[in-house]
Design a protein around this motif. Structure first.
Motif, short mmCIF file in Angstrom:
data_model
loop_
_atom_site.label_atom_id
_atom_site.label_comp_id
_atom_site.label_asym_id
_atom_site.label_seq_id
_atom_site.Cartn_x
_atom_site.Cartn_y
_atom_site.Cartn_z
N VAL A 199 -44.99 73.13 -67.29
CA VAL A 199 -45.54 73.27 -65.91
C VAL A 199 -45.49 71.80 -65.47
CG1 VAL A 199 -47.83 73.48 -64.58
CG2 VAL A 199 -47.34 75.08 -66.39
N VAL B 34 -47.35 75.59 -71.76
CA VAL B 34 -48.28 75.08 -70.52
C VAL B 34 -47.41 73.70 -70.07
CG1 VAL B 34 -50.41 74.32 -69.87
CG2 VAL B 34 -50.18 76.23 -71.02
N THR C 175 -57.60 81.69 -71.46
CA THR C 175 -56.72 82.28 -70.38
C THR C 175 -55.91 81.74 -69.67
OG1 THR C 175 -59.20 83.40 -69.73
CG2 THR C 175 -57.56 83.30 -67.89
N VAL C 176 -55.88 80.17 -69.69
CA VAL C 176 -55.00 79.56 -69.26
C VAL C 176 -53.54 79.48 -70.06
CG1 VAL C 176 -54.26 77.06 -68.86
CG2 VAL C 176 -56.49 77.89 -67.89
N LEU C 177 -53.98 79.48 -71.40
CA LEU C 177 -52.81 79.52 -72.37
C LEU C 177 -52.15 80.74 -72.38
CD1 LEU C 177 -54.07 77.20 -75.30
CD2 LEU C 177 -52.36 76.78 -73.19
N GLY C 178 -52.64 81.97 -71.88
CA GLY C 178 -52.13 83.24 -71.97
C GLY C 178 -51.78 83.77 -73.32
N ALA D 37 -61.88 79.97 -70.66
CA ALA D 37 -60.68 79.28 -69.82
C ALA D 37 -59.61 78.79 -70.85
CB ALA D 37 -61.69 78.17 -69.08
N PHE D 38 -59.86 78.32 -71.77
CA PHE D 38 -58.77 77.95 -72.55
C PHE D 38 -57.93 78.92 -72.86
CE2 PHE D 38 -56.95 76.15 -76.66
CZ PHE D 38 -56.36 74.99 -76.02
#
Length: 136
Positions: A98, A95, A25-28, A22-23
Motif C-alpha cells: 500500500v 499491506v 480485518t485490516v490484513l484481510g 482491527a488487525f
C-alpha cells in the motif's frame, strides 16, 4: 478499589480485543484465505475457529493448567504456529504494498525509502529499548 481495578481490566480487554479485530480485518487474512481455498460458504467455521482460538489462548495465558504433549503433538503444534506466522507475514507483505501506491498517488514517492527506514529503525530501537531496560 477492586471496582476500579475491574473497570481498568475490562477496558484493557476491550481495547486489546478491538485491536485484534482491527488487525485481522485490516490484513484481510480470513477473506483472503477463504478466497484462495474456495470455501466462502464455510465462513461460520472460520468465525468459530477464531473465537475458540482466542478463548483457548486466554486460557493458556491465564490458566494454571499445564499441558504435556508427545513429540508428534509438539510437531503438529509447531506446524500450526508456522502456518499462523507464515500467513501473518504474507498478509503484512500485502499491506506493505500500500505504501508505494499511496506515495505515488500523493506525489511523494521520493520519500518512500525514508519512511520504510524510519519504520525499520524505529522497530529496532524500540526492541533494543525494551530488551536493555526491561529484560535483563
Amino acid at each position: 478499589m477492586r471496582i476500579v481495578e475491574s473497570l481498568i481490566g475490562l477496558a484493557s480487554g476491550i481495547a486489546v480485543g478491538a485491536g485484534f479485530v482491527a488487525f485481522i480485518t485490516v490484513l484481510g487474512i480470513v477473506p483472503r484465505l477463504m478466497q484462495l481455498s474456495h470455501t466462502e460458504s464455510k465462513i461460520i467455521y472460520y468465525e468459530i475457529a477464531i473465537i475458540l482460538g482466542v478463548f483457548f489462548g486466554i486460557y493458556l495465558s491465564f490458566g494454571d493448567h499445564s499441558f504435556t504433549f508427545p513429540v508428534i503433538g509438539l510437531i503438529f503444534w509447531g506446524l500450526l504456529h508456522g502456518v499462523f506466522v507464515g500467513m501473518l507475514a504474507a498478509a503484512l507483505t500485502e499491506v506493505l504494498n500500500v505504501f508505494p501506491l499511496l506515495f505515488k498517488r500523493i506525489g511523494i514517492e521520493n520519500y518512500l525509502f525514508i519512511l520504510l527506514m524510519a519504520l525499520s529503525l524505529g522497530k529496532i530501537a524500540g526492541s533494543l529499548f525494551q530488551w536493555i531496560l526491561f529484560v535483563r
